[in-house]
Write an enzyme that holds these catalytic residues in place. Sequence first.
Site, PDB file in Angstrom:
ATOM      1  N   ALA A   1       0.774  -1.195   0.102  1.00 16.18           N
ATOM      2  CA  ALA A   1      -0.064  -0.169  -0.043  1.00 16.18           C
ATOM      3  C   ALA A   1       1.094   1.271  -0.175  1.00 16.18           C
ATOM      4  CB  ALA A   1      -0.755   0.115   1.123  1.00 16.18           C
TER       5      ALA A   1
ATOM      6  N   GLU B   1       7.438  -2.036  -3.204  1.00 17.29           N
ATOM      7  CA  GLU B   1       7.107  -2.984  -1.763  1.00 17.29           C
ATOM      8  C   GLU B   1       7.346  -4.287  -1.992  1.00 17.29           C
ATOM      9  OE1 GLU B   1       3.953  -1.576   0.337  1.00 17.29           O
ATOM     10  OE2 GLU B   1       4.710   0.246   0.933  1.00 17.29           O
TER      11      GLU B   1
END
Length: 153
Positions: free
Chosen positions: A83, A104
């Site tokens: 996120a 990520e």
Amino acid sequence: MTSSNSAAGSHSFDVVDSEILVEAPIIALRRDRVRMPGGRIAAREIVEHFGAVAVVALDDDGRICLLRQWRQTAQDRLVELPAGILDVADEDPLVAARRELAEEAGVAAERWSVLTDIFTSPGFAEETVRVYLAEGLSDADRPEPEDEEADMT
């Protein structure tokens, strides 16, 4: 029992005044003065935020990608979906979701669909998070991580 001239659930909460109290790169704190049912004016502090995205990256075996990342507010490493925040006002959320999944998790996806939009803390923050489902996963180049992401697993 309410003593109001209008039916419950029909009042228009008009903002009669608004001021920025704090302005920072990713948030601002604003105080609105709002007309309440019955006419009283009440102050409400609101955190302004561009918004964020989260990704449910589902592989062909039914597994979901989760990350463990340090969060200063929680003083702990939390398990989360990939996120991130929108970098600028009006950034396309799908662009941000693709970026965050690659940054990520080092993952790209062929298929994207919107699962939901949620307010994270509607009592005091404008922040919404668009949650995507990402399928057809493959490896993607992951840039050199910085700050908390350098410690993420």
